[in-house]
Every structure is written in structure tokens, then in C-alpha cells.
Design an enzyme around this catalytic site. Structure first.
Site, mmCIF file in Angstrom:
data_model
loop_
_atom_site.group_PDB
_atom_site.id
_atom_site.type_symbol
_atom_site.label_atom_id
_atom_site.label_comp_id
_atom_site.label_asym_id
_atom_site.label_seq_id
_atom_site.Cartn_x
_atom_site.Cartn_y
_atom_site.Cartn_z
ATOM 1 N N ASP A 150 -9.536 -5.109 0.464
ATOM 2 C CA ASP A 150 -9.365 -4.194 -1.256
ATOM 3 C C ASP A 150 -10.060 -2.798 -0.611
ATOM 4 O O ASP A 150 -11.612 -2.902 -0.025
ATOM 5 C CB ASP A 150 -9.610 -5.060 -1.886
ATOM 6 C CG ASP A 150 -9.914 -4.133 -2.998
ATOM 7 O OD1 ASP A 150 -9.905 -2.477 -3.429
ATOM 8 O OD2 ASP A 150 -10.733 -4.560 -4.573
ATOM 9 N N ILE A 170 5.517 14.566 2.994
ATOM 10 C CA ILE A 170 5.930 13.548 4.075
ATOM 11 C C ILE A 170 6.325 12.847 4.303
ATOM 12 O O ILE A 170 6.966 12.015 3.262
ATOM 13 C CB ILE A 170 4.495 12.773 4.562
ATOM 14 C CG1 ILE A 170 3.511 13.259 5.028
ATOM 15 C CG2 ILE A 170 4.961 12.321 6.261
ATOM 16 C CD1 ILE A 170 3.266 14.690 5.324
ATOM 17 N N TYR A 229 -5.221 13.269 -8.961
ATOM 18 C CA TYR A 229 -4.683 13.304 -7.438
ATOM 19 C C TYR A 229 -6.093 13.722 -7.003
ATOM 20 O O TYR A 229 -6.286 13.865 -6.183
ATOM 21 C CB TYR A 229 -3.284 12.571 -6.907
ATOM 22 C CG TYR A 229 -3.519 12.532 -5.930
ATOM 23 C CD1 TYR A 229 -3.854 11.515 -5.168
ATOM 24 C CD2 TYR A 229 -2.571 14.070 -5.030
ATOM 25 C CE1 TYR A 229 -3.619 11.671 -4.132
ATOM 26 C CE2 TYR A 229 -2.399 13.734 -4.510
ATOM 27 C CZ TYR A 229 -1.988 12.033 -2.864
ATOM 28 O OH TYR A 229 -2.533 13.155 -1.321
ATOM 29 N N LYS A 282 -9.371 14.402 -4.349
ATOM 30 C CA LYS A 282 -8.683 15.188 -3.472
ATOM 31 C C LYS A 282 -10.423 15.968 -3.334
ATOM 32 O O LYS A 282 -10.633 16.740 -1.955
ATOM 33 C CB LYS A 282 -8.081 15.420 -2.650
ATOM 34 C CG LYS A 282 -6.438 14.288 -2.512
ATOM 35 C CD LYS A 282 -7.059 12.805 -1.406
ATOM 36 C CE LYS A 282 -5.996 12.318 -1.428
ATOM 37 N NZ LYS A 282 -7.191 10.631 -0.626
ATOM 38 N N GLN A 338 2.726 4.835 3.459
ATOM 39 C CA GLN A 338 4.174 4.937 4.507
ATOM 40 C C GLN A 338 3.225 6.080 5.128
ATOM 41 O O GLN A 338 3.822 5.824 6.192
ATOM 42 C CB GLN A 338 4.312 6.252 3.441
ATOM 43 C CG GLN A 338 6.065 7.491 4.328
ATOM 44 C CD GLN A 338 6.146 8.617 3.137
ATOM 45 O OE1 GLN A 338 4.784 9.526 2.249
ATOM 46 N NE2 GLN A 338 7.237 9.298 4.042
ATOM 47 N N GLY A 369 -5.739 0.711 4.272
ATOM 48 C CA GLY A 369 -4.249 1.383 3.847
ATOM 49 C C GLY A 369 -2.733 1.156 4.898
ATOM 50 O O GLY A 369 -2.299 2.322 4.713
ATOM 51 N N ASP A 405 -4.596 -3.847 4.485
ATOM 52 C CA ASP A 405 -4.161 -3.192 3.340
ATOM 53 C C ASP A 405 -4.915 -4.314 2.035
ATOM 54 O O ASP A 405 -5.306 -5.230 2.572
ATOM 55 C CB ASP A 405 -2.930 -3.028 3.177
ATOM 56 C CG ASP A 405 -2.218 -1.937 2.827
ATOM 57 O OD1 ASP A 405 -1.959 -0.853 2.827
ATOM 58 O OD2 ASP A 405 -2.631 -2.181 1.518
ATOM 59 N N ILE A 406 -4.617 -3.757 0.642
ATOM 60 C CA ILE A 406 -4.888 -4.967 0.146
ATOM 61 C C ILE A 406 -3.083 -6.595 -0.280
ATOM 62 O O ILE A 406 -3.959 -7.140 -0.750
ATOM 63 C CB ILE A 406 -5.484 -4.316 -1.528
ATOM 64 C CG1 ILE A 406 -5.871 -5.341 -2.518
ATOM 65 C CG2 ILE A 406 -3.798 -3.331 -1.807
ATOM 66 C CD1 ILE A 406 -6.711 -4.272 -3.089
ATOM 67 N N ARG A 407 -2.716 -5.758 0.835
ATOM 68 C CA ARG A 407 -0.980 -6.394 0.636
ATOM 69 C C ARG A 407 -0.438 -6.669 1.754
ATOM 70 O O ARG A 407 -1.253 -5.912 3.164
ATOM 71 C CB ARG A 407 -0.540 -5.595 0.002
ATOM 72 C CG ARG A 407 -0.033 -4.627 0.050
ATOM 73 C CD ARG A 407 0.462 -4.277 -0.686
ATOM 74 N NE ARG A 407 0.983 -2.684 -0.542
ATOM 75 C CZ ARG A 407 2.275 -2.009 0.296
ATOM 76 N NH1 ARG A 407 3.084 -2.714 0.516
ATOM 77 N NH2 ARG A 407 1.851 -0.894 0.079
HETATM 78 C C1 AKB Z 1 2.429 13.606 -3.539
HETATM 79 O O1 AKB Z 1 3.319 13.976 -3.876
HETATM 80 O O2 AKB Z 1 0.998 13.200 -3.963
HETATM 81 C C2 AKB Z 1 1.833 13.303 -1.976
HETATM 82 C C3 AKB Z 1 0.850 14.500 -1.459
HETATM 83 C C4 AKB Z 1 1.133 15.908 -1.447
HETATM 84 O O3 AKB Z 1 -0.247 14.094 -1.184
HETATM 85 N N1 AKB Z 1 2.995 13.830 -1.513
#
Ligand code: AKB
Length: 319
Positions: free
Chosen positions: A53, A173, A143, A147, A13, A9, A35-37
Site C-alpha cells: 500500500d 499516454i 489531481y 501534482k 497503465q 503501483g 501494488d495494492i492488488r
Molecule cells: C489524466 O487524464 O488524468 C492523466 C494525466 C494527463 O495525467 N492521463
């Protein structure tokens, strides 16, 4: 052959700036970007690059063996906003890539793993200010769920198999080199680009939505520091709280008007508002400070100075 570092990856960013910092630290030949691209020219031209990948176990294993990789930074992920649009893809990418890398470490093929977690592990039942390291965590985004589960697996692989995995919970970030993609905190990057190009920005969060944030330089320092720390000092093997600054959209807008007095901001909250409302406003990073000496350097003003300075030069070059 000397052992190498692999970044999965590397075009993202954080991945792109991490790759460049690690190449400065360990030498261009020692850091394999993947990375994949394809990435930007700067990254592609500065060392070895492989198309990879992150969900392909055999592909990762072959790359690790080809270059004698001993440390992997797994930076590929679908972030909070995109994850809500593609829940199954987010689960597949975020979880399976982690299993692949943890299993390579469990089998002794690699020695060390960095895996990023996020403030998204927290949810509406978490204390919102100065959120403690150990607290209630009931994430409401796909997400955040990936995590949270990933943190548990990291800790499990460390306790059960002795895997040297290290992780930090990144806040939003802010950086000027590469755009973020698919996050809820992305507004805090977009705002600088729009301020310089158009003098105005329509924000997708409401003006008083306070979130934990960090300038890229600090995020890269944290990543390098935790990976360079002695293993005995890494006492948390799920993921460390990390903190620098917290601000609202109206506060970042005010810091920009100092440089661009006519800057105008409007607010049209969308589905990302509910995600932001479920996250903490500020974070207690005292464990990271105690265990491996974490400290940030940039505040809102110094970060805005640097963002405006760099982006003005960047847009000037493109004219
Ligand atoms: C997001 O906004 O999904 C990310 C994070 C806070 O992990 N920047």
C-alpha cells in the site's frame, strides 16, 4: 546483495510496462514490482512481486530493506477524473506516498526517486499552446493540485536535502497492453478498443478538444532516459515538460477510419470536458531536449498503426 529497483503501483497503465522494460534492462531479479492488488499473469510471473500500500510508510520501508532497494519509481496515483470523485483519497494517496518515498531518500535509505507529474499541473490561466516549462500554474482539479504541490516538494527535498528526485509531466499516454484508469485522456485508449470490437465509439470529450498525448513506448523511453541521465544534467528538480503529439478526438477518429473505414464516432461530453478545457493543447519540451536529450518517435499515424495491429492480434487471441 546487489541493489534493487522498486516500482510502487506496478499494475497500472504505465507501471506495468515500465516494470517489464526495467526487467529487460537490469534483469528480472533486480526489479521488485509492487501494488495494492495482484497484477496480470505476465507481470506476476516475470519477477518478484509484493503487495504494498503506497500510503503505508512502514510497509514501503520494510520492502526497501528486505530487497536492498536503492531506486524507487512511485507510479501509484489517483488520476484526474477519479480524483474529482474522491478528493480526500486523491490527496491522501498522491501526497503521502510521495512524502514516504522522499523521506526514505532524505534519510539515505534509498538513493534515487522517480515521481510522475502531469500536464494537470496547468490550469485555465496557463498559456494553452506550446505551454512553457516555467509559467502560470493554477490547476483546478484535485489531481492537478496534488501534482503541483508534489513538484514543489520534490524541488524542496532536492534543494534542502540533496535528494536525487527526477520527474516528468506526462501528457495523456496511449497504450494497448493495460487499460488506463480514471483519467481525462483515457478516451484516446478506449477509442481503439471500441473501434475494433464495436466499430463505434461515444466520446466523452467534444470533437475539437485538443490535448497533448504520447505513445507508451515514448513515455517509457523518457522515463528510462531521465533516470539514466547524469545527475548534473538534471537541472529541473520539480518536473520536466514532456511532449510528443497533440490531437483532437475527431483527428484520432480520422486516423482510425484509415484502418476501419466504417468506424463511427459520436460525442457526448461529460464532467471531464471541463477538466480537458483547463489543460494545455500543446507543450514546449525544449528543456527536456536540452538537458537529457528527449525526443519522441511516434506520431498519430504510426501510433494508430501500432495500436490497431496489436489490438487486432489481442482480440483475435481471445476469440
Ligand atoms: C489524466 O487524464 O488524468 C492523466 C494525466 C494527463 O495525467 N492521463
Amino acid at each position: 546483495m546487489n541493489s534493487k529497483v522498486l516500482i510502487i503501483g506496478a499494475c497500472g497503465q504505465i507501471g506495468s510496462e515500465l516494470t517489464q522494460r526495467l526487467r529487460q534492462l537490469y534483469g528480472a531479479d533486480a526489479v521488485i514490482a509492487s501494488d495494492i492488488r495482484q497484477c496480470n499473469d505476465e507481470l506476476m510471473d516475470s519477477g518478484v512481486f509484493e503487495i504494498l500500500d503506497a500510503t503505508d510508510f512502514q510497509g514501503i520501508k520494510s520492502c526497501v530493506e528486505k530487497y536492498n532497494v536503492k531506486t524507487v519509481y512511485l507510479m501509484a496515483a489517483l488520476l484526474s477524473a477519479t480524483g474529482e470523485k474522491f478528493p480526500e483519497k486523491a490527496w491522501d494517496l498522491n501526497m503521502n506516498s510521495l512524502f514516504h518515498v522522499l523521506n526514505l531518500a532524505k534519510d539515505g535509505i534509498i538513493d534515487k526517486v522517480f515521481w510522475p507529474s502531469s500536464i494537470a499541473v496547468f490550469g485555465p490561466t496557463t498559456p494553452q499552446t506550446y505551454t512553457p516549462q516555467h509559467t502560470t500554474m493554477e490547476p483546478t482539479t484535485v489531481y492537478g493540485i496534488t501534482k503541483q504541490v508534489g513538484e514543489r516538494w520534490c524541488e524542496y527535498y532536492h534543494n534542502k536535502y540533496g535528494v536525487d528526485v527526477r520527474s516528468i509531466r506526462y501528457p495523456g499516454i496511449i497504450s494497448w497492453k493495460t487499460m488506463p484508469g480514471g483519467g481525462t485522456t483515457d478516451y484516446a485508449v478506449e477509442i481503439y478498443h471500441k473501434a475494433i470490437k464495436n466499430g463505434r465509439y461515444e466520446c466523452f470529450l467534444s470533437k475539437d478538444t485538443e490535448l497533448p498525448m504520447m505513445f507508451m513506448e515514448d513515455a517509457i523511453d523518457a522515463t528510462v532516459n531521465i533516470m539514466q541521465a547524469e545527475s548534473k544534467n538534471i537541472k529541473i528538480r520539480s518536473s520536466y515538460n514532456l511532449a510528443a503529439i497533440s490531437f483532437t478526438p475527431s483527428q484520432i477518429a480520422k486516423s482510425i477510419t484509415f484502418h476501419i473505414p466504417d468506424f463511427k464516432m459520436s460525442y457526448t461530453p461529460d464532467f471531464r470536458q471541463a477538466i480537458a478545457d483547463s489543460w494545455p493543447k500543446s507543450i514546449d519540451a525544449s528543456k527536456a531536449r536540452e538537458d537529457w536529450g528527449w525526443n519522441h518517435r511516434y506520431n498519430l499515424e504510426t501510433m494508430t498503426d501500432e495500436m490497431i495491429r496489436q489490438l487486432k492480434m489481442k482480440y483475435q487471441e481471445n476469440i
